[in-house]
Scaffold this active site. Structure first.
Site, PDB file in Angstrom:
ATOM      1  N   GLY A 145      15.287  64.088 -27.914  1.00 15.74           N
ATOM      2  CA  GLY A 145      15.826  64.101 -26.560  1.00 15.74           C
ATOM      3  C   GLY A 145      14.853  64.709 -25.565  1.00 15.74           C
ATOM      4  O   GLY A 145      13.650  64.435 -25.597  1.00 15.74           O
ATOM      5  N   GLY A 146      15.346  65.550 -24.668  1.00 14.26           N
ATOM      6  CA  GLY A 146      14.497  66.154 -23.646  1.00 14.26           C
ATOM      7  C   GLY A 146      13.352  66.957 -24.227  1.00 14.26           C
ATOM      8  O   GLY A 146      12.254  66.992 -23.668  1.00 14.26           O
ATOM      9  N   GLU A 173     -10.499  49.926 -32.089  1.00 12.62           N
ATOM     10  CA  GLU A 173     -10.945  49.370 -33.377  1.00 12.62           C
ATOM     11  C   GLU A 173     -10.229  48.058 -33.699  1.00 12.62           C
ATOM     12  O   GLU A 173      -9.958  47.735 -34.850  1.00 12.62           O
ATOM     13  CB  GLU A 173     -10.774  50.383 -34.511  1.00 12.62           C
ATOM     14  CG  GLU A 173     -11.687  51.594 -34.343  1.00 12.62           C
ATOM     15  CD  GLU A 173     -11.800  52.426 -35.597  1.00 12.62           C
ATOM     16  OE1 GLU A 173     -11.662  51.869 -36.711  1.00 12.62           O
ATOM     17  OE2 GLU A 173     -12.041  53.633 -35.487  1.00 12.62           O
ATOM     18  N   SER A 205      -3.875  45.046 -31.713  1.00  9.69           N
ATOM     19  CA  SER A 205      -2.872  44.448 -32.607  1.00  9.69           C
ATOM     20  C   SER A 205      -2.909  42.933 -32.508  1.00  9.69           C
ATOM     21  O   SER A 205      -2.712  42.222 -33.507  1.00  9.69           O
ATOM     22  CB  SER A 205      -1.474  44.974 -32.257  1.00  9.69           C
ATOM     23  OG  SER A 205      -1.342  46.334 -32.616  1.00  9.69           O
TER      24      SER A 205
END
Length: 390
Positions: A339-340, A363, A366
């Protein structure tokens, strides 16, 4: 396939784990804030052999095979990714070219100092017009007598500001396309080589990358790495070799995030009970655990294939892709679970989240990994067709 580590590797992993958890991680916030890795950490890393992972024993290295190297890099990945990138860049693409393709004279000259960490390695391929399109190099190398005159520039070069030895790709014959690219070993104090500005990055603080310029830079012919015209092939081999190691570092980071998320889920109380008891949190953790174990299996499968001398073009692309995607998915869920707290810079989740993002880019993006995988699948299809007379 059995990935059981030898007793030596188990002992090495334990020592590295202790060093990472007790001597590096406590200074992670200092690295983040100063954008520098403390010299005491660098020196201890050298003493422990972290700069010697890829170097054979006869040149002062640890002589680890790929499985052993990945086992160590998995532990290194548990801490600040700026530190892991300095180590990974040196022991991976910054040095494996000399280990795999260097002459005996080149190995004797460079590897002992690289193994001790006295000299740091960097890999200089990327240019403003040649990133994913690696064959579109503009840096040239013109042979004159017993030297090559190199002109051009590189950018986003990891370790460049601290590097002593660069593996550089340059065009020696523009008419031959990718067959006209040659790789060179160039030392930092070579006249005509200058380091440009250090890039200010979103993450990987402490790991510096910069431009590298070559202006009438004279390099002796004995510094050609491999054969003239084989630079593009060399680059692909160097990158493929390093991808299992990068995935191992991503594995260590993802596993650390999972570990922290499990601990937090058991200790964070909401509505009078730990959030671990909420089914959605259990599902997040289950998905993270599946991703981590899938990546672990693939990392050591590909590493074993490398050690067996098998061709791993497709598998190296797969493990690089999986490693990047898993790390990013796990980091995202870790932020959600925390969460926060996961979004503020005083806690390491936020740092891992930012650092994870670059793994889908450097490198080999994707998207490029998917192109490589698809290309290899097409080749397999064509071979099956020929075999069945189609």
């Amino acid at each position: 396939m059995n990935f059981e580590f030898s007793e030596d590797i188990k002992s090495l992993k334990e020592g590295i784990r202790d060093f990472i958890d007790n001597e590096v991680e406590p200074y992670a916030m200092e690295i983040e804030e100063t954008n520098e890795i403390p010299e005491r950490i660098m020196e201890k890393s050298k003493q422990m052999g972290l700069f010697a992972l890829s170097v054979p024993e006869e040149y002062g290295g640890l002589g680890l095979n790929m499985v052993g190297k990945c086992a160590v890099l998995e532990e290194v990945g548990r801490t600040h990714n700026g530190f892991t990138t300095v180590i990974g860049g040196h022991t991976g693409i910054g040095g494996v070219g000399i280990v795999e393709m260097g002459t005996e004279e080149q190995k004797q000259k460079y590897l002992p100092a690289m193994a001790s960490g006295e000299k740091i390695g960097a890999f200089a391929l990327t240019e403003p017009s040649a990133g994913s399109h690696a064959s579109n190099l503009q840096t040239t190398a013109v042979k004159k007598g017993d030297k090559y005159i190199i002109n051009g520039s590189k950018h986003y070069i990891t370790n460049a500001p601290i590097a002593d030895i660069f593996t550089v790709m340059a065009v020696t014959d523009p008419s031959k396309g990718t067959r006209g690219i040659t790789s060179f070993i160039i030392e930092k104090d070579t006249p005509g080589l200058t380091i440009g500005k250090i890039e200010q990055k979103m993450g990987l603080h402490g790991s510096h990358s910069s431009e590298v310029f070559f202006e009438d830079c004279e390099v002796p012919v004995e510094n050609v790495l491999g054969e003239e015209g084989q630079g593009y092939v060399n680059a692909l081999k160097i990158l493929a070799n390093g991808r299992a190691g990068m995935a191992a570092r991503n594995l260590g980071s993802a596993d650390k995030l999972l570990e922290m998320s499990i601990d937090y889920a058991h200790n964070r109380i909401q509505f009078d009970k730990p959030i671990f008891e909420q089914q959605i949190i259990q599902h997040y953790l289950a998905e993270m655990a599946v991703d981590v174990e899938a990546l672990r299996s693939m990392v050591y499968r590909v590493a074993s294939m490398v050690d067996e001398g098998k061709k791993v073009i497709k598998e190296a692309a797969m493990v690089k892709l999986l490693g990047s995607e898993v790390y990013n998915r796990v980091a995202d869920k870790a932020v959600q679970i925390h969460g926060g707290l996961g979004y503020i810079s005083e806690y390491p989740i936020e740092r891992f989240y930012r650092d994870a993002r670059i793994t889908r880019i450097y490198e080999g993006t994707s998207e490029i990994q998917k192109n490589i995988i698809a290309s290899q699948l097409h080749r397999q299809y064509e071979k099956r067709g020929v075999a069945h007379g189609v």
